[in-house]
Design an enzyme around this catalytic site. Structure first.
Site, PDB file in Angstrom:
ATOM      1  N   TYR A   1      -2.405  -0.422  10.647  1.00  0.00           N
ATOM      2  CA  TYR A   1      -2.418  -0.774   9.226  1.00  0.00           C
ATOM      3  C   TYR A   1      -1.116  -0.323   8.545  1.00  0.00           C
ATOM      4  O   TYR A   1      -0.450  -1.084   7.850  1.00  0.00           O
ATOM      5  CB  TYR A   1      -3.637  -0.124   8.567  1.00  0.00           C
ATOM      6  CG  TYR A   1      -3.731  -0.335   7.081  1.00  0.00           C
ATOM      7  CD1 TYR A   1      -4.180  -1.560   6.573  1.00  0.00           C
ATOM      8  CD2 TYR A   1      -3.387   0.675   6.182  1.00  0.00           C
ATOM      9  CE1 TYR A   1      -4.269  -1.770   5.209  1.00  0.00           C
ATOM     10  CE2 TYR A   1      -3.473   0.480   4.816  1.00  0.00           C
ATOM     11  CZ  TYR A   1      -3.919  -0.742   4.329  1.00  0.00           C
ATOM     12  OH  TYR A   1      -4.010  -0.950   2.978  1.00  0.00           O
TER      13      TYR A   1
ATOM     14  N   SER B   1       0.852  -1.192   0.000  1.00  0.00           N
ATOM     15  CA  SER B   1       0.000   0.000   0.000  1.00  0.00           C
ATOM     16  C   SER B   1       0.881   1.232   0.000  1.00  0.00           C
ATOM     17  O   SER B   1       2.006   1.206   0.504  1.00  0.00           O
ATOM     18  CB  SER B   1      -0.875   0.007   1.259  1.00  0.00           C
ATOM     19  OG  SER B   1      -1.460   1.273   1.445  1.00  0.00           O
TER      20      SER B   1
END
Ligand SMILES: [Zn+2]
Length: 697
Positions: A589, A576
């Site tokens: 995250y 990501s």
């Protein structure tokens, strides 16, 4: 499956009510599909059917007789109307005047397109003269195991006479072609009462004056052979069982260990896909006394050995005292010996104008007590090759039970395998796709990016295993891809990436289903949003568990396989933007994503010496089709950025002012998984429509 039907008679499926409404050509299609629907009647792609039909000539010559005959390629079971070639009968008959004799028979193939009726683009097959010159209107040519068992027996002629009397004649082995067509015509003229003929080492021809009569004769003759064997072949098959059969789980465990190692050894020039079969017919054969001598004789019907090579490789494994390590240690020599043997066969049989030697590796690997492994350039070919060897096993069971089984003479086998017409057919095949023969496993395969990735890899010829924890979504994704690419090339496994044992089992299943692994796309994910003081330990562990530990577990399993397979390997992580750029309110995250990226770099270092590449794609804000962008996370991000339209928000935030879709990520993954990026490892590709924060440095 074939073996479950053993002994049962073929049913007459002809439906008068249905057939009466059809045109003659449609009745041919109907008959063909009925015949091809049962593998005991003919093997996949084997045999052909025809009808001589009066048609109106498009050039105004009135009614002319036209031969409708199954064209080149295709399968009678699944053929459609456009699978038939159509040729003028008067022109086919006129070819007899051009025939210069057996030494020139191959040139006759070149005349067939000149006989085409009504501009039909379907190419006529090499068997066309066999149908044209039988005087009857309707002709079936089938490859039934029960008839080939007669055709491959040492006393084939005598057996045919004993079973069928004058009803069915017999012709000695002759390679299919123009000459065999003339032989058939001569036979029919000299034996007007005969309803068919057995071709030695090959199959069956039957005929009739109507489509129904022809169909019923074919069924009747095959049933008669099945009944005869039932009565006369009562000795234990293949000399009886002398080895135990391992349990189903043990058989799979042995296949799982053997397949990637064999695949690595035979896949240097062209990657191959495997297929495992431990059905009853195979197990009878691989536990039998006569396994080695029968296997060495090779197959009989030309269709059988074109698909399975002249003979299989019997693996040195003793199910009575299993020692898989010893077997694995001996594989390299066994495979080298097979190749040397094949090269010697090529040298013995080659002619001045023979094409160059093709891949010398075995297609069929027989493992005593375990089953049969086949390898080919794609999954369908590997599966079908296995089915053909089961046909060959059935033939050997019959022939060796009532007589001596005879394989095709070596030179005849060679002349078909290296036939210039066969070579021309191979040359006409389209170039393999960029991922042909590759096997990929995609975690999170049921989600937006995962499914788009599977789709992209499959479009390039890869076989894909979808792994996902969401079983309903997994089934839906699998169905969708089966609809697009067929059943052969896609499998699914239910996988929780944090469950060590489950991960190992999923990879083991992949090995048995496809024979190995080339590409791992680690993509399973989740998302969470919470400021640090509200991040629970549970939430933290969940992120680390799925994103960091999960990526570690699947990579470790892939690396273990890559090292056994010794054929390189490819890992692509879907990380990501947040693995590089910090983002407020999502520390668990972002930290886990950063761990993924660093793991990829460590693995790139470890794998490089064995050509194992590891790279990363960093998406950003791929909302469409994503399961993580639903519910809470979406609301939380919307609240964080104070917007109702997140997609517009992210688009406006990007440098290029573009939305990012799953297909965009899949494209980058495909690039990294393919040889286009053969010289890249340890890299990151951002697919985020431009974001200065995540520029790599
Ligand atoms: Zn044939």
């Amino acid at each position: 499956m074939l073996e479950t039907n053993r002994g049962a008679r073929l049913a007459n499926l002809w439906d008068d009510a249905k057939a009466s409404t059809m045109r003659e050509s449609e009745r041919l299609l109907y008959r063909s599909n009925l015949l091809g629907s049962d593998k005991r009647i003919t093997n996949y792609g084997g045999g052909n059917t025809s009808a001589k039909v009066m048609e109106t000539d498009p050039l105004g010559a009135g009614e002319v007789e036209v031969l409708w005959v199954k064209g080149s390629g295709g399968d009678v079971g699944t053929i459609r109307m456009d699978g038939f070639a159509t040729l003028y009968m008067d022109k086919l008959n006129a070819l007899k005047g051009l025939y210069r004799g057996i030494a020139h028979e191959d040139e006759m193939v070149g005349y067939l397109p000149h006989c085409t009726f009504n501009l039909n683009p379907r190419a006529a097959s090499i068997d066309t003269p066999l149908h044209a010159y039988v005087p009857n209107k309707h002709v079936d040519h089938m490859h039934p195991d029960a008839i080939i068992a007669i055709a491959a027996a040492k006393n084939s002629r005598e057996l045919t006479q004993r079973i069928f009397g004058d009803d069915i004649g017999w012709l000695p082995w002759k390679r299919p072609g123009y000459e065999l067509g003339l032989w058939l015509e001569k036979f029919c003229l000299e034996n007007p009462g005969a309803r068919g003929v057995v071709l030695e080492s090959h199959g069956l021809f039957t005929w009739g004056d109507t489509a129904k009569e022809c169909y019923e004769t074919t069924i009747e003759i095959i049933n008669k052979a099945i009944a005869w064997f039932e009565e006369n072949n009562t000795a234990p098959a293949f000399g009886g069982a002398v080895k135990p059969v391992l349990s189903a789980n043990e058989r799979r465990a042995i296949a799982e260990k053997l397949m990637p190692v064999i695949r690595g050894m035979i896949g240097r020039d062209e990657k191959k896909v495997g297929h495992f079969d431990d059905g009853e017919a195979v197990l009878d054969f691989v536990t039998s006394k006569n396994l080695a001598p029968l296997a060495a004789l090779g197959t009989s019907c030309p269709d059988h050995f074109l698909r399975t090579k002249i003979r299989p490789l019997v693996i040195d494994f003793d199910p009575a005292a299993p020692d898989i390590e010893k077997t694995l240690a001996g594989l390299s020599n066994a495979i080298a010996a097979y190749r040397a043997d094949y090269a010697a066969y090529y040298e013995r049989c080659r002619r001045d104008n023979s094409p160059a030697m093709r891949d010398p590796n075995a297609v069929v690997y027989l493992v005593p007590g375990v089953g049969m492994i086949t390898f080919a350039k794609d999954k369908a070919t590997a599966r079908i090759s296995g089915e053909f060897y089961v046909n060959a096993i059935n033939v050997m069971r019959g022939a060796s039970g009532v007589s001596d089984y005879v394989g095709l003479p070596e030179q005849e086998a060679f002349d078909i395998e290296y036939w210039l017409l066969e070579e021309a057919k191979l040359q006409r095949m389209p170039k393999p796709k960029s991922l042909a023969g590759r096997i990929a496993l995609v975690t999170g395969g049921a989600g937006g990016i995962g499914k788009a990735t599977a789709d992209r890899l499959m479009a390039e010829g890869a076989c894909v295993v979808l792994a996902d924890i969401d079983e309903a979504a997994l089934a839906a994704a699998e169905n969708e891809l089966v609809g697009r690419y067929g059943r052969d090339v896609v499998r699914s496994v239910s996988m929780n990436v944090t469950d060590e044992a489950l991960v190992a089992r999923s990879f083991a299943d992949t090995l048995v289903e496809f024979g190995g692994l080339d590409i791992l796309v680690s993509n399973a994910g989740l998302a969470s949003s919470a400021v640090i003081e509200e991040t629970t330990l549970e939430l933290w562990n969940k992120n680390i568990g799925i994103l960091a530990t999960g990526y570690f577990l699947v990579s470790r399993e892939a690396f273990r396989i890559f090292r056994k397979q010794k054929a390189g390997g490819n890992v692509v992580f879907v990380a990501s933007k947040n693995g590089l750029a910090a983002s407020p309110g999502a520390s668990a995250y972002c930290t886990a994503k950063a761990a993924e990226i660093h793991l990829a770099r460590c693995l790139a270092l470890e794998g490089a010496s064995e050509q194992i590449r590891v790279n990363v794609v960093n998406p950003d804000a791929v909302l469409r089709g994503s399961k993580i962008w639903t519910g809470e996370w979406k609301e939380q991000r919307a609240a964080t950025y104070k917007t109702d339209d997140l997609e517009a928000h992210y688009r406006e935030r990007s440098m290029l002012k573009l939305s990012v879709f799953p297909e965009d990520i899949a494209e980058a993954i495909y690039f990294l998984a393919s040889d286009m990026s053969a010289k890249s490892t340890g890299n990151i590709i951002n697919v985020d429509a431009g974001n200065a924060q995540s520029f790599t440095r």
